[in-house]
Design a protein around this motif. Structure first.
Motif, PDB file in Angstrom:
ATOM      1  N   ILE A 198       0.665  18.037 -13.529  1.00  0.00           N
ATOM      2  CA  ILE A 198       1.054  18.679 -12.278  1.00  0.00           C
ATOM      3  C   ILE A 198       0.604  20.137 -12.321  1.00  0.00           C
ATOM      4  CG2 ILE A 198       2.980  19.497 -10.862  1.00  0.00           C
ATOM      5  CD1 ILE A 198       2.614  16.546 -10.542  1.00  0.00           C
ATOM      6  N   ILE A 199      -0.055  20.579 -11.256  1.00  0.00           N
ATOM      7  CA  ILE A 199      -0.462  21.975 -11.152  1.00  0.00           C
ATOM      8  C   ILE A 199       0.116  22.551  -9.860  1.00  0.00           C
ATOM      9  CG2 ILE A 199      -2.390  23.602 -11.020  1.00  0.00           C
ATOM     10  CD1 ILE A 199      -4.111  21.526 -12.458  1.00  0.00           C
ATOM     11  N   CYS A 210       9.115  23.059 -10.200  1.00  0.00           N
ATOM     12  CA  CYS A 210       8.295  22.062 -10.895  1.00  0.00           C
ATOM     13  C   CYS A 210       8.669  21.974 -12.374  1.00  0.00           C
ATOM     14  CB  CYS A 210       6.818  22.395 -10.738  1.00  0.00           C
ATOM     15  SG  CYS A 210       6.166  22.151  -9.060  1.00  0.00           S
ATOM     16  N   LYS A 211       8.879  23.126 -13.001  1.00  0.00           N
ATOM     17  CA  LYS A 211       9.263  23.123 -14.419  1.00  0.00           C
ATOM     18  C   LYS A 211      10.576  22.393 -14.640  1.00  0.00           C
ATOM     19  CE  LYS A 211       9.137  27.530 -15.441  1.00  0.00           C
ATOM     20  NZ  LYS A 211       9.237  28.749 -16.286  1.00  0.00           N
ATOM     21  N   GLU A 212      11.522  22.601 -13.744  1.00  0.00           N
ATOM     22  CA  GLU A 212      12.862  22.049 -13.930  1.00  0.00           C
ATOM     23  C   GLU A 212      12.959  20.578 -13.568  1.00  0.00           C
ATOM     24  OE1 GLU A 212      15.398  24.514 -11.608  1.00  0.00           O
ATOM     25  OE2 GLU A 212      15.372  26.195 -13.031  1.00  0.00           O
ATOM     26  N   ASN A 213      12.080  20.087 -12.703  1.00  0.00           N
ATOM     27  CA  ASN A 213      12.246  18.732 -12.175  1.00  0.00           C
ATOM     28  C   ASN A 213      11.166  17.740 -12.576  1.00  0.00           C
ATOM     29  OD1 ASN A 213      14.647  18.978 -10.129  1.00  0.00           O
ATOM     30  ND2 ASN A 213      13.372  20.767  -9.724  1.00  0.00           N
ATOM     31  N   SER A 214      10.070  18.205 -13.146  1.00  0.00           N
ATOM     32  CA  SER A 214       8.962  17.304 -13.436  1.00  0.00           C
ATOM     33  C   SER A 214       9.144  16.568 -14.760  1.00  0.00           C
ATOM     34  CB  SER A 214       7.652  18.088 -13.473  1.00  0.00           C
ATOM     35  OG  SER A 214       6.568  17.219 -13.751  1.00  0.00           O
ATOM     36  N   THR A 215       8.810  15.286 -14.751  1.00  0.00           N
ATOM     37  CA  THR A 215       8.731  14.506 -15.984  1.00  0.00           C
ATOM     38  C   THR A 215       7.286  14.427 -16.464  1.00  0.00           C
ATOM     39  OG1 THR A 215       8.541  12.437 -14.726  1.00  0.00           O
ATOM     40  CG2 THR A 215      10.748  13.118 -15.398  1.00  0.00           C
ATOM     41  N   ILE A 219       1.263  22.724 -15.507  1.00  0.00           N
ATOM     42  CA  ILE A 219       0.508  23.950 -15.794  1.00  0.00           C
ATOM     43  C   ILE A 219       1.064  25.047 -14.896  1.00  0.00           C
ATOM     44  CG2 ILE A 219      -1.697  25.114 -15.494  1.00  0.00           C
ATOM     45  CD1 ILE A 219      -1.852  23.477 -17.897  1.00  0.00           C
ATOM     46  N   ILE A 220       1.613  26.088 -15.488  1.00  0.00           N
ATOM     47  CA  ILE A 220       2.202  27.174 -14.720  1.00  0.00           C
ATOM     48  C   ILE A 220       1.162  28.268 -14.507  1.00  0.00           C
ATOM     49  CG2 ILE A 220       3.976  28.967 -14.708  1.00  0.00           C
ATOM     50  CD1 ILE A 220       4.987  26.097 -14.294  1.00  0.00           C
ATOM     51  N   GLY A 221       1.050  28.733 -13.285  1.00  0.00           N
ATOM     52  CA  GLY A 221       0.067  29.776 -13.027  1.00  0.00           C
ATOM     53  C   GLY A 221       0.151  30.316 -11.616  1.00  0.00           C
ATOM     54  N   GLY A 222      -0.696  31.302 -11.356  1.00  0.00           N
ATOM     55  CA  GLY A 222      -0.800  31.858 -10.016  1.00  0.00           C
ATOM     56  C   GLY A 222       0.175  32.988  -9.753  1.00  0.00           C
ATOM     57  N   PHE A 223       1.357  32.949 -10.394  1.00  0.00           N
ATOM     58  CA  PHE A 223       2.354  33.991 -10.150  1.00  0.00           C
ATOM     59  C   PHE A 223       2.393  34.945 -11.339  1.00  0.00           C
ATOM     60  CE2 PHE A 223       6.597  35.719 -10.807  1.00  0.00           C
ATOM     61  CZ  PHE A 223       6.795  36.383  -9.601  1.00  0.00           C
ATOM     62  N   GLY A 224       2.520  36.209 -11.045  1.00  0.00           N
ATOM     63  CA  GLY A 224       2.630  37.223 -12.084  1.00  0.00           C
ATOM     64  C   GLY A 224       2.380  38.582 -11.469  1.00  0.00           C
ATOM     65  N   ILE A 225       3.042  39.599 -11.960  1.00  0.00           N
ATOM     66  CA  ILE A 225       2.859  40.944 -11.428  1.00  0.00           C
ATOM     67  C   ILE A 225       1.603  41.552 -12.052  1.00  0.00           C
ATOM     68  CG2 ILE A 225       3.959  43.173 -11.030  1.00  0.00           C
ATOM     69  CD1 ILE A 225       5.452  40.679  -9.933  1.00  0.00           C
ATOM     70  N   VAL A 387      -4.940  29.494 -11.447  1.00  0.00           N
ATOM     71  CA  VAL A 387      -5.001  30.518 -12.496  1.00  0.00           C
ATOM     72  C   VAL A 387      -3.774  30.313 -13.369  1.00  0.00           C
ATOM     73  CG1 VAL A 387      -4.968  32.977 -13.034  1.00  0.00           C
ATOM     74  CG2 VAL A 387      -6.243  32.154 -11.043  1.00  0.00           C
ATOM     75  N   SER A 388      -3.990  29.845 -14.577  1.00  0.00           N
ATOM     76  CA  SER A 388      -2.876  29.534 -15.463  1.00  0.00           C
ATOM     77  C   SER A 388      -2.392  30.795 -16.173  1.00  0.00           C
ATOM     78  CB  SER A 388      -3.298  28.499 -16.508  1.00  0.00           C
ATOM     79  OG  SER A 388      -2.294  28.355 -17.497  1.00  0.00           O
ATOM     80  N   THR A 389      -1.087  31.009 -16.156  1.00  0.00           N
ATOM     81  CA  THR A 389      -0.502  32.161 -16.850  1.00  0.00           C
ATOM     82  C   THR A 389       0.367  31.735 -18.029  1.00  0.00           C
ATOM     83  OG1 THR A 389       1.318  32.182 -15.243  1.00  0.00           O
ATOM     84  CG2 THR A 389      -0.548  33.630 -14.812  1.00  0.00           C
ATOM     85  N   GLN A 390       0.298  30.465 -18.396  1.00  0.00           N
ATOM     86  CA  GLN A 390       1.041  30.026 -19.568  1.00  0.00           C
ATOM     87  C   GLN A 390       0.137  30.170 -20.791  1.00  0.00           C
ATOM     88  OE1 GLN A 390       1.978  25.941 -18.596  1.00  0.00           O
ATOM     89  NE2 GLN A 390       0.174  25.180 -19.619  1.00  0.00           N
TER      90      GLN A 390
END
Length: 418
Positions: A198-199, A210-215, A219-225, A387-390
């Motif tokens: 899941i992206i 998505c992090k809390e509910n996905s089985t 891939i976490i990304g796109g958000f960040g200061i 854009v992955s930030t993990q």
């Protein structure tokens, strides 16, 4: 809409795509690019429906800009698809190869992930980017865009699926969840029987959900200061151009500048020159106490920073400004305020540059360059899926290689283990 059947169809399509020749995949991409240009009138008409609805709902100018398609943007999207054609297909490439003592030749070979589920918001171009990259890498995709882009996405998916048919590939290679109900997002996140990754592309709330509910792996990304630190050794005249570009060129983009950190030794001189440009661009400056005292009476759009402001991804003509003592205080601020996306230092001091690059926890770090370069096309990757930030599997713009995994391949002469 039955997501189980959609997932099953996607998995079957992925099985076929995994062994599809690169030439066939490239033909499909070429047809997609041609069809985008041939169906420009219909796509723009559909986009106008979304834009009209966005204006009526009071959506901000920055978000409307993310939603907007025009002739130039469609041409650019088609060009990005053609760029993907020219990129080397990573599927089948060997990462390394060696011969073991027992005579077996052991290698790692790149393979598609399988089925990729992508959940995204007001960016219709993402529909094409994902389809192009997934097709090139032999992955099937299930897409779910925001309700604000519904008409645009439906027109684009129609173009994609028509192109797939012309290329002789299964239509289920690219599928779209047409209904806006959030229940279907929840179902997609639990479709681990068929979906391999899941992206999410959107704000912090979407990523957290998505992090809390996905089985399924996410891939976490796109958000960040995004931060930029102006060192006391920087060329101030040239730094002005870079800061202006990072903030003003396209403020709705995830790689636009959110927070400007200025060394106290040059803060008065630099901010007095920067404020003229920010006034002209109608940028609101959100300043800490030290910066506020230097900007008061000069900035047309100014307010004092409040709790949470330096944790805000503005996506608009707003810029946080803070005065810091040195590069170490800048780094400390960044660590405290989610510097995980794109961050830059403007300096002529090699030691400060190395300190910043090594200490910043960002997916992309720049020396004397705009944060706006964090982009798959700018990096020479073609389009990007996110854009992955993990820190696992992929970081920064996710191009073709980031949409593959690998398998071990052992070749021997009828060898049995003793």
């Amino acid at each position: 809409m039955n997501l189980g059947k959609m997932g099953q169809a996607a998995q079957l399509a992925a099985f076929e795509l995994a062994t599809t020749a690169t030439a066939v995949k490239n033909t499909a991409l070429a047809i997609i690019a041609d069809e985008l240009e041939a169906n420009q009138v219909a796509i723009l008409a559909a986009n106008k429906q979304d834009i009209d609805a966005a204006i009526a709902s009071g959506m901000s100018e920055a978000l409307i800009d993310r939603l907007l398609l025009n002739e130039a943007r469609i041409s650019a999207i088609a060009s990005d698809v053609r760029n993907v054609i020219n990129l080397q297909d990573p599927v089948g490439a060997e990462l390394d190869s060696r011969v073991l003592e027992n005579g077996m030749r052991l290698s790692r070979r790149r393979v598609p992930l399988g089925v990729v589920g992508v959940i995204y918001e007001a960016r219709p171009n993402v529909t094409i980017d994902i389809a192009a990259l997934c097709l090139k890498t032999g992955n099937a995709s299930i897409l779910r865009g925001g309700r604000e882009t519904f008409h645009s996405n439906m027109a684009l998916v129609k173009v994609i699926q028509a192109a797939l048919a012309k290329a002789g590939l299964p239509a289920a290679s690219v599928q779209y969840i047409e209904l806006p109900d959030r229940e279907y997002v929840s179902q997609l996140l639990k479709l681990d029987q068929y979906v391999d990754m899941i992206i999410p592309r959107g704000g912090a709330g979407l990523h957290q959900m998505c992090k809390e509910n996905s089985t399924i792996p996410v891939i976490i990304g796109g958000f960040g200061i995004s931060h930029m630190y102006v060192d006391d050794s920087a060329d101030l005249s040239r730094s002005l151009d870079v800061v202006e570009n990072a903030k003003v060129q396209r403020p709705s983009a995830c790689n636009s500048l959110d927070t400007l950190l200025v060394n106290e030794k040059i803060s008065a001189a630099f901010l007095s020159r920067l404020v003229e440009r920010m006034n002209k661009a109608k940028v609101t400056l959100v300043a800490d106490d030290a910066a506020f005292s230097l900007l008061e009476g000069k900035a047309s759009f100014l307010r004092k920073a409040e709790a949470g402001d330096f944790d805000t991804e503005w996506l608009s003509y707003t810029l946080g400004v803070k005065v810091v003592a040195d590069v170490d205080e800048a780094i400390f601020h960044m660590r405290k305020h989610n510097a995980s996306h794109s961050d830059s230092i403007l300096t002529n001091n090699l030691q400060a540059a190395e300190r910043f690059v090594n200490a910043a926890g960002s997916a992309a770090v720049y020396v004397n360059a705009s944060t706006r370069f964090t982009d798959g096309a700018q990096f020479g990757l073609g389009a990007e899926v996110a854009v992955s930030t993990q820190k696992l599997h992929a970081r920064g713009p996710m191009g073709l290689e980031e949409l593959t995994s690998y398998k071990w391949v052992g070749v021997a002469d009828y060898l049995s283990r003793s």
